[in-house]
Design a protein around this motif. Structure first.
Motif, short mmCIF file in Angstrom:
data_model
loop_
_atom_site.label_atom_id
_atom_site.label_comp_id
_atom_site.label_asym_id
_atom_site.label_seq_id
_atom_site.Cartn_x
_atom_site.Cartn_y
_atom_site.Cartn_z
N ALA A 170 0.83 -1.21 0.00
CA ALA A 170 0.00 0.00 0.00
C ALA A 170 0.87 1.26 0.00
O ALA A 170 0.49 2.28 -0.57
CB ALA A 170 -0.93 0.00 1.22
N LEU A 171 2.04 1.18 0.64
CA LEU A 171 2.90 2.36 0.74
C LEU A 171 3.83 2.52 -0.45
O LEU A 171 4.46 3.56 -0.61
CB LEU A 171 3.78 2.28 2.00
N ALA A 172 3.94 1.46 -1.26
CA ALA A 172 5.01 1.39 -2.26
C ALA A 172 5.09 2.63 -3.14
O ALA A 172 6.17 3.08 -3.48
CB ALA A 172 4.82 0.14 -3.13
N ASN A 173 3.97 3.18 -3.51
CA ASN A 173 4.01 4.31 -4.43
C ASN A 173 3.68 5.64 -3.75
O ASN A 173 3.23 6.57 -4.41
CB ASN A 173 3.07 4.02 -5.61
N GLU A 174 3.93 5.67 -2.46
CA GLU A 174 3.72 6.89 -1.67
C GLU A 174 2.36 7.53 -1.98
O GLU A 174 2.29 8.65 -2.51
CB GLU A 174 4.86 7.89 -1.92
N PRO A 175 1.28 6.82 -1.65
CA PRO A 175 -0.05 7.35 -1.97
C PRO A 175 -0.38 8.58 -1.13
O PRO A 175 0.21 8.80 -0.07
CB PRO A 175 -0.98 6.19 -1.58
N ASP A 176 -1.32 9.38 -1.63
CA ASP A 176 -1.78 10.54 -0.87
C ASP A 176 -2.78 10.13 0.20
O ASP A 176 -2.96 10.82 1.19
CB ASP A 176 -2.49 11.53 -1.81
N LEU A 177 -3.46 9.01 -0.07
CA LEU A 177 -4.51 8.57 0.85
C LEU A 177 -4.34 7.08 1.12
O LEU A 177 -4.11 6.29 0.20
CB LEU A 177 -5.89 8.82 0.20
N ILE A 178 -4.46 6.72 2.39
CA ILE A 178 -4.48 5.29 2.74
C ILE A 178 -5.83 4.98 3.35
O ILE A 178 -6.29 5.69 4.25
CB ILE A 178 -3.36 4.95 3.74
N ILE A 179 -6.48 3.96 2.82
CA ILE A 179 -7.72 3.50 3.44
C ILE A 179 -7.43 2.16 4.08
O ILE A 179 -7.04 1.21 3.40
CB ILE A 179 -8.86 3.37 2.40
N ALA A 180 -7.55 2.11 5.39
CA ALA A 180 -7.21 0.90 6.13
C ALA A 180 -8.46 0.38 6.82
O ALA A 180 -9.03 1.05 7.67
CB ALA A 180 -6.12 1.20 7.14
N ASP A 181 -8.94 -0.79 6.41
CA ASP A 181 -10.17 -1.36 6.96
C ASP A 181 -9.79 -2.44 7.96
O ASP A 181 -9.33 -3.51 7.57
CB ASP A 181 -11.01 -1.95 5.80
N GLU A 182 -9.96 -2.16 9.22
CA GLU A 182 -9.57 -3.08 10.31
C GLU A 182 -8.14 -3.60 10.10
O GLU A 182 -7.92 -4.81 10.12
CB GLU A 182 -10.53 -4.28 10.37
N PRO A 183 -7.17 -2.72 9.95
CA PRO A 183 -5.84 -3.19 9.56
C PRO A 183 -5.11 -3.94 10.65
O PRO A 183 -4.18 -4.68 10.37
CB PRO A 183 -5.09 -1.90 9.23
N THR A 184 -5.51 -3.75 11.90
CA THR A 184 -4.72 -4.36 12.97
C THR A 184 -5.49 -5.38 13.79
O THR A 184 -4.98 -5.90 14.76
CB THR A 184 -4.19 -3.26 13.92
#
Ligand code: ATP
Ligand code: SF4
Ligand code: MG
Length: 331
Positions: A170-184
């Motif tokens: 998800a971080l590979a292309n340095e996105p402007d927005l991260i949407i994390a659905d129950e990531p942890t």
């Protein structure tokens, strides 16, 4: 104040099934600024994932986005052809879901998957360079022996490590927005804290904006700046995290927080249960959808759906959908 990154207007998503039309997202509008950490909370089935998927064009049949617009970086992304949306996902938006197995390809090595993710959006990078970047990313998400583990397949990673791989992608292309659905949710407490630290670092270093969907109010209290409470496909209360724990404009929010009244006493764990059940999204009651469970419900609540009330409490804006929100914040 940072500029608006994401703008969602009148988004409506329905699932057409034999049992009826389930309106999972009902005319939702909101804005998100760069560097903002927004938490979305609500009981199971309230439409949190449907909203996240609708924003990035990933709703699958029998679901369909039937109305609304999504703008990212000032450009309309809703309704774009799938190929273009694929470019938006992974480049401008990084997605992290609860189940990394569903997102990872079981027959490709972790290294190949990250390298592909990188090269899809940065074609000028050679394989070798992309590989070097993949190792860097795995180190950044604290996968031990990153270089050696590149050749491993998803099943050779533990649940926590797979989650880190998904975050690396998800971080590979340095996105402007991260949407994390129950990531942890599937992670132990220590790993959970590391993952949140990592996301926090991104926000401060790159002004990335994050939408964090979670059942865990402790995480919201620790991590987020603002919070939207979702009930039956709508945001029933929106404000800052500080304000939400100070006073609740909506009875549903109060019910969510009742057994965990102060952030410093929050337990890490699921939302406390609220008496009764959420309404079926195919057969919403007339009036306020929370009325059948609301201890404060009056006659008007069963007749008329509450409009969004804009309030200010201790200099903090609060938006709430309750006929009595104003009175509630005054008391
Ligand atoms: N594939 C589907 N088919 C039919 N209805 C669906 C489907 N997916 C979602 N829905 C409807 O959308 C509603 C919202 O689902 P969603 O997955 O967004 O909830 P959620 O808030 O993410 O819940 P959870 O906390 O359990 O992840 C469900 O209650 C259901 O009515
Ligand atoms: S509008 Fe009425 S039923 Fe709905 S949350 Fe407010 S008090 Fe409760
Ligand atoms: Mg969900």
């Amino acid at each position: 104040m940072d500029e608006v990154l994401l703008s969602v207007r009148g988004l409506r998503t329905e699932f057409v099934t034999r049992d009826g039309v389930f309106a999972a997202v009902r005319d939702v509008s909101f804005e998100l600024r760069r560097g903002e950490k927004l938490g979305i909370v609500g009981e199971s089935g309230s439409g949190k994932s449907a909203l996240a998927l609708s924003i990035v064009g990933l709703i699958e049949p029998p679901g369909r986005v039937v109305a609304g617009e999504v703008e990212l970086n000032g450009r309309r992304i809703s309704g774009l052809p799938d190929r273009q949306l694929q470019l938006v996902r992974g480049k401008e938006v990084g997605l992290i879901f609860q189940d990394p197995m569903a997102a990872l390809d079981p027959v490709k090595s972790i290294g190949d998957q990250i390298v592909e993710g990188i090269r899809r959006h940065r074609r000028h990078l050679g394989r070798r360079e992309a590989r070097r970047l993949a190792i860097e990313l795995l180190r950044e998400v604290q996968v031990p022996f990153a270089e050696r583990r590149l050749a491993d397949y998803p099943h050779q990673y533990s649940g926590g490590m797979r989650q880190r791989v998904m975050i690396a992608i998800a971080l590979a292309n340095e996105p402007d927005l991260i949407i994390a659905d129950e990531p942890t949710t599937a992670l132990d407490v220590t790993t959970q804290a590391q993952v949140l630290d990592l996301l926090d670092r991104l926000v401060s270093e790159r002004r990335t904006a994050i939408i964090l969907i979670t059942h865990n109010l402790g995480i919201v209290a620790e991590f987020c700046d603002s919070v939207h409470v979702m009930y039956a496909g709508r945001f029933v209360e929106r404000t800052t995290v500080e304000q939400l724990f100070r006073a609740q404009a909506h009875p549903y929010t109060e019910a969510l927080l009742r057994s965990v009244p102060r952030p410093d006493r929050l337990q890490r764990g699921p939302l406390p249960s609220i008496p009764g059940f959420p309404p079926s999204l195919a057969h919403l009651p007339p009036g306020c959808s929370f009325a059948p469970r609301c201890p404060a419900a009056q006659e008007i609540c069963r007749d008329r759906a509450p409009a969004t009330v804009e309030l200010v409490s201790e200099s903090t804006p609060v938006l709430a959908e309750c006929h009595f929100a104003r009175e509630r914040l005054r008391t």
